[in-house]
Design an enzyme around this catalytic site. Structure first.
Site, PDB file in Angstrom:
ATOM      1  N   ASP A 225      31.806  37.108  46.356  1.00 20.02           N
ATOM      2  CA  ASP A 225      32.585  37.452  45.163  1.00 20.02           C
ATOM      3  C   ASP A 225      33.460  36.245  44.846  1.00 20.02           C
ATOM      4  OD1 ASP A 225      34.362  38.340  43.258  1.00 20.02           O
ATOM      5  OD2 ASP A 225      34.960  40.154  44.326  1.00 20.02           O
TER       6      ASP A 225
ATOM      7  N   HIS B 237      37.714  43.512  46.915  1.00 23.43           N
ATOM      8  CA  HIS B 237      37.925  44.258  45.672  1.00 23.43           C
ATOM      9  C   HIS B 237      36.933  45.417  45.654  1.00 23.43           C
ATOM     10  CE1 HIS B 237      37.808  45.017  41.306  1.00 23.43           C
ATOM     11  NE2 HIS B 237      38.915  44.311  41.187  1.00 23.43           N
TER      12      HIS B 237
ATOM     13  N   LYS C 237      38.313  35.721  33.525  1.00 20.66           N
ATOM     14  CA  LYS C 237      39.300  35.229  34.480  1.00 20.66           C
ATOM     15  C   LYS C 237      39.366  33.706  34.481  1.00 20.66           C
ATOM     16  CE  LYS C 237      38.732  39.188  37.626  1.00 20.66           C
ATOM     17  NZ  LYS C 237      40.036  39.834  37.438  1.00 20.66           N
TER      18      LYS C 237
ATOM     19  N   CYS D 116      42.863  47.272  42.881  1.00 21.16           N
ATOM     20  CA  CYS D 116      41.466  47.607  43.188  1.00 21.16           C
ATOM     21  C   CYS D 116      41.127  47.205  44.619  1.00 21.16           C
ATOM     22  CB  CYS D 116      40.513  46.945  42.203  1.00 21.16           C
ATOM     23  SG  CYS D 116      40.696  47.539  40.509  1.00 21.16           S
TER      24      CYS D 116
ATOM     25  N   GLN E 276      37.911  35.155  42.021  1.00 14.63           N
ATOM     26  CA  GLN E 276      39.211  34.498  42.131  1.00 14.63           C
ATOM     27  C   GLN E 276      39.106  33.044  42.585  1.00 14.63           C
ATOM     28  OE1 GLN E 276      41.911  35.822  41.011  1.00 14.63           O
ATOM     29  NE2 GLN E 276      41.133  37.905  40.720  1.00 14.63           N
TER      30      GLN E 276
END
Length: 415
Positions: free
Chosen positions: A196, A119, A222, A362, A199
């Site tokens: 990261d 991302h 999220k 993104c 997700q």
């Protein structure tokens, strides 16, 4: 709709009150009533500036805020609450690492390894570090299914590598990367691993000590909580030597005309009035995750992914990006339709009350890479349907019916 689905759906006011199919969960999730009540309840019952007042209301606000920190630490397996820094979102958390750690400890000739599937939030901050320090970006390429080969990473990492920054789950392919292996490879070279987790944390159990990552970033919105609250996990010994990301109120211990000393970790990274309501809502979201259970969440999202992908594969001219195995997608199904721009696809879905995402997500370097190596990607954008455990097979059926209609409307007939 099953009894389980009815019970879960009843917890989400927006889904109960609007006739929509919400399939943009990778962008942000809907909020259960308990989370909405926790956020509002903070302002109704505990509204004062945390960490500052000596009166009881401020102490209550501080307890709620610090209690949320402790709950987040436990949720991801951190060694101590002080390793949790509250930010606005995963983007700010990654910028904090880049500015505070990257710009302080990297120099000319050092290398930062990034995957092409990252991302932008895990690319742009490192580009800034490279420009400021003279360090060099090294790109870790994926194949057309989004697979990143750890052996290729071993070839890229060397004595010059100082940072390896790779997401745990791709926001385009949904593919889960072996974060623990990436951490081992980074550490063998003396580098730190930045993960990261935007997700991954909402969809699977994540244990930072088991993974052995040095930094982990994720967003509350999220994973069912309010917007405007995010988390950076970092090893305590790294936070100790990192300078503040921002300066101002609350992050100081003592200020003179000539300088200042900073507050203890983690408060030296949380300048200004904090988002206490957001932190409380995140704690309530974690309580809701415990109520539902990751076993149920993963089972439901996998079942829906299988059902959706099996239906999509029956529709000609529709191409799913990533693995053929639905269990590799973690609820994220990105696709293209021959000759139809993804923006048009999303607009047609919207006219039927179905929310999907169209664009580059993104992830422009990834889309540029895919236009070169995959026949499935003709534009610098794709369409993404992303599922959550509160979605149903009825949602997927409406999605598949609309998808088939789009194909026919574009002149492909009834193949």
């Amino acid at each position: 709709m099953t009894d389980e689905e009815k019970r879960i759906r009843a917890d989400f006011p927006l889904l109960a009150n609007r006739d929509i199919v919400y399939l943009d969960n990778s962008a942000t999730t809907q909020k259960p009533q308990s989370v909405l009540e926790a956020d509002l309840g903070f302002y109704q019952k505990r509204n004062a500036n945390p960490l500052r007042g000596l009166y009881q209301l401020s102490i209550d606000a501080t307890d709620a805020y610090e209690g949320a920190r402790a709950k987040v630490a436990d949720f991801i397996g951190a060694g101590r609450p002080e390793e949790i820094v509250f930010t606005r979102n995963a983007t700010e958390a990654l910028n904090l690492v880049a500015y505070s750690y990257g710009r302080s400890f990297l120099k000319e000739g050092d290398e930062i390894v990034l995957s092409v599937a990252e991302h932008h939030s895990n690319i742009l901050p490192w580009q800034g570090v490279a420009q400021a320090t003279g360090a060099r970006l090294v790109w870790f390429e994926c194949d057309d299914t989004g697979k990143l080969d750890p052996e290729r990473l071993r070839e890229l990492v060397n004595e010059h590598t100082k940072i390896v920054a790779i997401s745990q789950v791709s926001n385009v392919f949904g593919r889960s990367n072996d974060a623990g292996e990436y951490a081992r490879i980074a550490h063998e070279a003396g580098a730190v691993y930045v993960c990261d987790g935007a997700q991954s944390v909402p969809h699977m159990p994540v244990d930072v000590r088991e993974m052995d990552c040095d930094f982990l970033a994720f967003s509350g919105h999220k994973m069912l909580s309010a917007m405007g609250i995010g988390v950076l996990y970092a090893r305590y010994e790294l936070l100790e030597k990192m300078p503040p990301f921002m300066t101002g109120g609350e992050m100081i211990e003592y200020v003179t005309r000539e300088g200042a000393t900073y507050a203890e970790i983690p408060h030296k990274f949380e300048a200004g009035t904090v988002n206490a309501g957001g932190a409380v809502s995140l704690a309530a979201a974690i309580d809701y995750y415990h109520k539902i259970g990751f076993e149920t969440i993963q089972r439901r999202e996998e079942d829906l992914s299988v059902y959706m992908m099996e239906g999509m594969k029956k529709i000609p001219h529709v191409h799913i990006l990533g693995s053929e195995d639905p269990t590799d997608h973690h609820g994220i199904v990105t696709f293209t339709i021959d000759g139809v721009h993804p923006h048009d696809v999303a607009a047609i879905f919207d006219a039927s009350g179905i929310c999907v995402r169209a664009g580059h997500h993104c992830a422009q370097p990834l889309h540029r890479h895919l236009t070169k190596i995959s026949e499935k990607v003709a534009f610098m954008s794709t369409t993404r349907a992303s599922l959550a455990f509160y979605n149903t097979r009825e949602d997927v059926d409406r999605f598949l019916t609309c998808l088939a209609d789009i194909r026919r409307e574009m002149g492909y007939g009834n193949e």
